[in-house]
Design a protein around this motif. Structure first.
Motif, PDB file in Angstrom:
ATOM      1  N   PHE A 125       9.186 -39.298 -21.536  1.00  0.00           N
ATOM      2  CA  PHE A 125      10.626 -39.355 -21.753  1.00  0.00           C
ATOM      3  C   PHE A 125      11.302 -38.171 -21.062  1.00  0.00           C
ATOM      4  CE2 PHE A 125       9.808 -41.595 -26.017  1.00  0.00           C
ATOM      5  CZ  PHE A 125      10.090 -42.840 -25.481  1.00  0.00           C
ATOM      6  N   LYS A 126      12.529 -38.394 -20.594  1.00  0.00           N
ATOM      7  CA  LYS A 126      13.335 -37.294 -20.080  1.00  0.00           C
ATOM      8  C   LYS A 126      13.808 -36.418 -21.247  1.00  0.00           C
ATOM      9  CE  LYS A 126      15.256 -39.812 -16.094  1.00  0.00           C
ATOM     10  NZ  LYS A 126      16.506 -40.183 -15.379  1.00  0.00           N
TER      11      LYS A 126
ATOM     12  N   TRP B 252      12.005 -33.895 -16.261  1.00  0.00           N
ATOM     13  CA  TRP B 252      10.901 -34.802 -16.569  1.00  0.00           C
ATOM     14  C   TRP B 252       9.713 -33.933 -16.981  1.00  0.00           C
ATOM     15  CZ3 TRP B 252      10.989 -37.979 -11.361  1.00  0.00           C
ATOM     16  CH2 TRP B 252      12.283 -38.502 -11.168  1.00  0.00           C
TER      17      TRP B 252
ATOM     18  N   GLU C 155      15.938 -32.545 -12.483  1.00  0.00           N
ATOM     19  CA  GLU C 155      16.882 -33.405 -11.759  1.00  0.00           C
ATOM     20  C   GLU C 155      17.977 -32.571 -11.094  1.00  0.00           C
ATOM     21  OE1 GLU C 155      18.421 -36.526 -14.200  1.00  0.00           O
ATOM     22  OE2 GLU C 155      16.488 -37.599 -14.300  1.00  0.00           O
TER      23      GLU C 155
ATOM     24  N   ASN D  83      15.396 -37.841 -24.775  1.00  0.00           N
ATOM     25  CA  ASN D  83      16.057 -39.128 -24.555  1.00  0.00           C
ATOM     26  C   ASN D  83      15.002 -40.234 -24.626  1.00  0.00           C
ATOM     27  OD1 ASN D  83      17.442 -41.387 -23.715  1.00  0.00           O
ATOM     28  ND2 ASN D  83      18.509 -40.359 -22.041  1.00  0.00           N
TER      29      ASN D  83
ATOM     30  N   GLN E 165      15.360 -43.263 -24.737  1.00  0.00           N
ATOM     31  CA  GLN E 165      15.758 -44.480 -24.033  1.00  0.00           C
ATOM     32  C   GLN E 165      15.543 -44.373 -22.529  1.00  0.00           C
ATOM     33  OE1 GLN E 165      16.617 -47.014 -26.042  1.00  0.00           O
ATOM     34  NE2 GLN E 165      16.313 -45.540 -27.708  1.00  0.00           N
ATOM     35  N   ALA E 166      15.095 -43.197 -22.083  1.00  0.00           N
ATOM     36  CA  ALA E 166      14.982 -42.972 -20.632  1.00  0.00           C
ATOM     37  C   ALA E 166      13.612 -42.413 -20.273  1.00  0.00           C
ATOM     38  CB  ALA E 166      16.075 -42.024 -20.158  1.00  0.00           C
ATOM     39  N   ARG E 167      12.753 -43.277 -19.775  1.00  0.00           N
ATOM     40  CA  ARG E 167      11.479 -42.805 -19.226  1.00  0.00           C
ATOM     41  C   ARG E 167      11.692 -42.454 -17.760  1.00  0.00           C
ATOM     42  NH1 ARG E 167       9.048 -46.457 -22.997  1.00  0.00           N
ATOM     43  NH2 ARG E 167       7.369 -45.389 -24.146  1.00  0.00           N
ATOM     44  N   TYR E 168      11.059 -41.368 -17.336  1.00  0.00           N
ATOM     45  CA  TYR E 168      11.257 -41.000 -15.937  1.00  0.00           C
ATOM     46  C   TYR E 168      10.468 -41.928 -15.027  1.00  0.00           C
ATOM     47  CZ  TYR E 168       7.428 -37.682 -17.302  1.00  0.00           C
ATOM     48  OH  TYR E 168       6.301 -37.075 -17.807  1.00  0.00           O
TER      49      TYR E 168
END
Length: 232
Positions: free
Chosen positions: A148-149, A167, A185, A204, A206-209
């Motif tokens: 996850f980020k 990441w 990033e 986060n 909901q956000a995989r790198y």
């Protein structure tokens, strides 16, 4: 060498050999009689070791047989205990508890003489100052495994602050600091962050790198020009 240690060493010798090894060869390596080797082989076979062969022809481990995970020598156990003691003092509570539980499992399965050496192990870990907030470390470990980020405010060594989305790839435990290795990033490059300087850490979920962590780690090792560590 105790008999328990000799049995473990005998298993290692058989595992490492690609050809049958005679009892005489094994006896010379272990500095015992050939008759002792015959008795040891019989004992290991009764305990489930898949050793093939017979007297006069030689012995070898059956193809595809993997040794049980608790076949440790005394020195291997000392290294294990020392490492576990360090983890219980330095890691976050969840990982520290896992180290303690792991050591308990090892202890419960060892022969009596080796268990006694573990209990009375004399390699100690002294007092250690916390490297970072335990909650942050636990969140980072979870984010690294799930890829996850994470986002946080960061203050560098000269006091300059910035907001980062990274990441997370790995945690490096040093004597005086815990470092997060990550792809940043903002900088579009690999960066290293002291975990005790992170503020407002957010994972986060909901956000995989997009790039697999193993690929990132390979790129990082190449960039740093350091050899990849051997698996342990």
């Amino acid at each position: 060498m105790s008999r328990s240690e000799r049995l473990l060493t005998l298993l290692d010798l058989l595992r490492q050999s690609r050809r049958p090894v005679t009892a005489r060869q094994l006896a010379q390596q272990l500095e015992v009689s050939v008759r002792s080797i015959y008795r040891d082989i019989a004992t290991l076979q009764v305990q489930g070791a898949q050793i093939e062969g017979e007297a006069g022809l030689g012995y070898q481990m059956a193809s595809g047989f993997w040794l049980p995970p608790l076949n440790f020598t005394a020195e291997e156990l000392e290294a294990l205990v020392l490492g576990m003691r360090w983890v219980t003092r330095q890691a976050d509570p969840a990982l520290a508890q896992s180290a303690s539980t792991c050591l308990g499992k090892v202890l419960s399965e060892l022969p009596a003489d080796l268990a006694d050496r573990v209990i009375h192990n004399t390699l100690l870990v002294g007092p250690i100052s916390p490297l970072a907030d335990d909650a942050d470390v636990a969140q980072l470990r979870s984010a690294i495994q799930a890829e996850f980020k994470v986002e946080f405010a960061y203050q560098d060594q000269v006091g300059q602050g910035s907001q980062r989305i990274v990441w997370p790839m790995a945690l490096g435990y040093f004597q005086t600091a815990l470092m997060l290795i990550a792809w940043c990033e903002t900088r579009q490059d690999f960066r290293h962050f002291r975990v005790d300087r992170l503020q407002g850490l957010t994972v986060n979920q909901q956000a995989r790198y997009p790039t697999p962590r193993r690929v990132l780690m390979s790129q990082w090792f190449e960039q740093q020009q350091i050899p990849k560590p051997l698996p342990i």
